[in-house]
Design an enzyme around this catalytic site. Structure first.
Site, short mmCIF file in Angstrom:
data_model
loop_
_atom_site.label_atom_id
_atom_site.label_comp_id
_atom_site.label_asym_id
_atom_site.label_seq_id
_atom_site.Cartn_x
_atom_site.Cartn_y
_atom_site.Cartn_z
CB THR A 120 -0.92 0.01 1.23
OG1 THR A 120 -1.76 -1.15 1.18
CG2 THR A 120 -1.79 1.26 1.27
CB CYS A 173 -25.81 -8.33 -8.15
SG CYS A 173 -26.12 -9.78 -7.17
C1 PLP Z 1 -2.49 -6.40 -5.49
C2 PLP Z 1 -2.32 -5.87 -4.12
N1 PLP Z 1 -1.83 -4.63 -3.93
C3 PLP Z 1 -1.65 -4.13 -2.69
C4 PLP Z 1 -1.95 -4.86 -1.56
C5 PLP Z 1 -1.72 -4.24 -0.21
O1 PLP Z 1 -0.59 -4.75 0.36
P1 PLP Z 1 -0.17 -4.42 1.87
O2 PLP Z 1 -1.13 -5.16 2.71
O3 PLP Z 1 1.23 -4.93 1.98
O4 PLP Z 1 -0.23 -2.95 2.05
C6 PLP Z 1 -2.46 -6.15 -1.72
C7 PLP Z 1 -2.83 -6.99 -0.57
O5 PLP Z 1 -3.63 -6.71 0.26
C8 PLP Z 1 -2.65 -6.67 -3.02
O6 PLP Z 1 -3.16 -7.89 -3.21
#
Ligand code: PLP
Ligand code: FES
Lengths: 130, 407
Positions: free
Chosen positions: B79, B331
């Site tokens: 994130t 949905c």
């Molecule tokens: C594709 C993707 N991006 C970002 C994240 C976020 O990762 P993190 O929990 O390390 O912040 C996740 C998992 O939750 C993910 O599957």
């Protein structure tokens, strides 16, 4: 979410699952809900010669509480007169199944299903009488 | 002999347990007897040793990516990496242009970051994927404008497991001179990565989907040609100013070890998980009216996302309580969060169905899969026997043509 034992019991062993002949003049059919909302309930009641409900069947597409509510309703209506059935309220179902607040609308749906089935039954009875 | 642990974990795309080998290494970096030093301490051996371990881990991550270790920046997870990459690149290049391209099926960490940039005056194009979940390359190419500065497209989708053609997208981005960011949180150990071959400029990673700990991640930042970012977290200037904050040695060591194992064992794990996934699919494929969401070929082996028609989601989950899975619905059912990813695939026949994401991993067994198959078969037939919609479907009624009493 945690379900009450009664919901689980009705969910695991639903009572009176099935279909009655919807063209039978003594059978009232109520179908409420919509697939897009995630719940569709079909309740059928059959009026006996003695003026009491002699049979009831349901099928429900919905959450566990919706399935349990409709299963319970089929038990509740049996042996009752139309007036007595009309007196069943959703809170009776909520109490009996110990439904949490977020699941109250599942019981409302069941009350709606009763009302719809009775309306159908009454209109058939009137058609027969006239 | 055989012991089935109930509930069975089939949600490896949500997170994975930490591998024992990883946990052991992490444990060595915490206490007085261990390597607890601050990697930024330059004046004593506690710091030097911690720094060595951090750099060893950085090398392990770089090796998995086909990158130089100097291109790897530690973050708190995917994130944060997504935020740093997209905001950092968009802000740095805002004089050049303010247009960003991404896809509707991205993770919220990308989508919400883009929403924030929209509030700041950037313009974002959210591409529709094709019905199989993949990006249409021609449509993508036509979307790039003169003022496009950043493209963010994920490698492996977390819900449906499809693998985008990153190499082809990277080539287009390079040709057009836009910064290419890839969220690869779900990729390590499942599909090969080569940032050179793929022309990736920025890549987000995390440890906890690859048998490492939660709360640690990395961002790959290309050096040649150099990709510039505006930092989002300011402070002591760690990580060459890209991301300040004392490095979490134990977390970093855990991520490094997890990525080393992921890299070394990928081929074996791929073969094993492919077999298990096929076994699961084989077991349930005779059920009527089930659909696989997302392309089955261009997909990681551990993922199976299936829609079951005329079965409501919450009741299905209730029946499957012995397995830990993730669920959605295309949905707006009252009882289940609709999945924007499935909705973006644009399938018309999703009216009354629920979907389950099964994700298998390092500790999944044939026994677990077989148990799951029986559970699904029983649950789906039970719920369909209970379903008035199934009756109607069997009678040939088109559910779309029915006038429903909406409540
Ligand atoms: C594709 C993707 N991006 C970002 C994240 C976020 O990762 P993190 O929990 O390390 O912040 C996740 C998992 O939750 C993910 O599957
Ligand atoms: S009927 Fe909608 S949640 Fe139960």
């Amino acid at each position: 979410m945690a379900y009450s034992d009664k919901v689980l019991d009705h969910y695991e062993n639903p009572r009176n699952v099935g279909v009655l002949d919807k063209d039978d003049p003594s059978v009232g059919t109520g179908m409420v809900g919509a697939p897009a909302c995630g719940d569709v309930m079909r309740l059928q009641i059959k009026l006996g010669a003695d003026g009491r409900i002699e049979d009831a069947k349901f099928k429900t597409y919905g959450c566990g509480s919706a399935i349990a509510s409709s299963s319970l309703v089929t038990e509740m209506v049996k042996g009752k007169t139309i007036d007595e059935v009309e007196a069943i309220k959703n809170m009776d179902i909520v109490e009996e199944l110990a439904l949490p607040p977020v699941k109250i609308h599942c019981s409302v749906l069941a009350e709606d299903a009763i009302a719809a089935a009775i309306a159908d039954l009454k209109s058939k009875q009137q058609a027969k009488a006239s | 002999m055989s012991s089935l642990n109930i509930p069975i974990y089939m949600d490896y795309s949500a997170t994975t347990p930490v591998d024992e080998r990883v946990a052991k290494k992490m444990g060595e970096c915490l206490t007085q007897q261990g390597y607890f030093g601050n990697p930024a301490s330059r004046s004593h051996s506690f710091g030097w040793r911690a720094e060595e371990l951090v750099e060893e881990a950085r090398q392990n991550v770089a090796t998995l990516l086909g990158a130089d270790p100097r291109e790897v920046i530690w973050t708190s997870g995917a994130t944060e990496s997504d935020n740093l990459a997209i905001k950092g690149a968009a802000h740095f290049n805002k004089k050049k242009g303010k247009h960003i391209i991404t896809v509707k099926t991205e993770h919220k960490a990308v989508l919400d970051t883009c929403r924030q940039l929209e509030r700041e005056g950037f313009e974002v194009t959210y591409l529709d994927p094709m019905e199989n979940g993949l990006v249409d390359l021609d449509v993508f190419k036509a979307t790039i404008r003169d003022d496009t500065t950043v493209v963010s497209i994920m490698h492996v989708n977390n819900e449906i497991g499809v693998i985008q053609d990153i190499k082809a997208i990277g080539a287009i981005c390079r040709e057009k001179g836009v910064v290419f960011h890839v969220d690869a949180a779900q990729s390590p150990g499942k599909v090969a990565i080569d940032v050179e071959d793929m022309n990736v400029d920025l890549m987000s990673l995390c440890a906890h989907k690859a048998y490492g700990p939660k709360g640690i991640g990395a961002l790959y930042v290309r050096r040649k040609p150099r990709v510039r970012l505006e930092a989002q977290i300011h402070g002591g200037g760690h990580e060459r100013g890209f991301r300040s904050g004392t490095l979490a040695t134990h977390q970093i060591v855990g991520m490094g070890e997890a990525f080393k194992i992921a890299h070394e064992e990928m081929a074996d794990e791929h073969a094993r998980l492919s077999n298990l996934r096929d076994r699961l699919l084989d077991g349930i494929k005779d059920l009527e009216e089930i659909y696989i969401n997302g392309d089955l070929k261009q997909r990681i082996p551990g993922n199976l996302n299936i829609s079951f028609s005329y079965v409501e989601g919450e009741s299905l989950i209730m029946s499957l309580k012995d397995i830990a899975v993730s669920s959605g619905s295309a949905c707006t059912s009252a009882s289940l969060e609709p999945s924007y990813v499935l909705r973006a695939l644009g399938r018309a026949d999703e009216l009354a169905s629920s979907s389950i994401r099964f994700t298998l991993g390092r500790y999944s067994t044939e026994e677990e899969v077989d148990y799951t198959v029986e559970l699904i078969k029983t649950a789906v037939s039970k719920l369909r026997d209970l379903s008035p919609l199934w009756d109607m479907f069997k009678e040939g009624v088109d559910l779309d043509s029915v006038e429903w009493a909406h409540h």
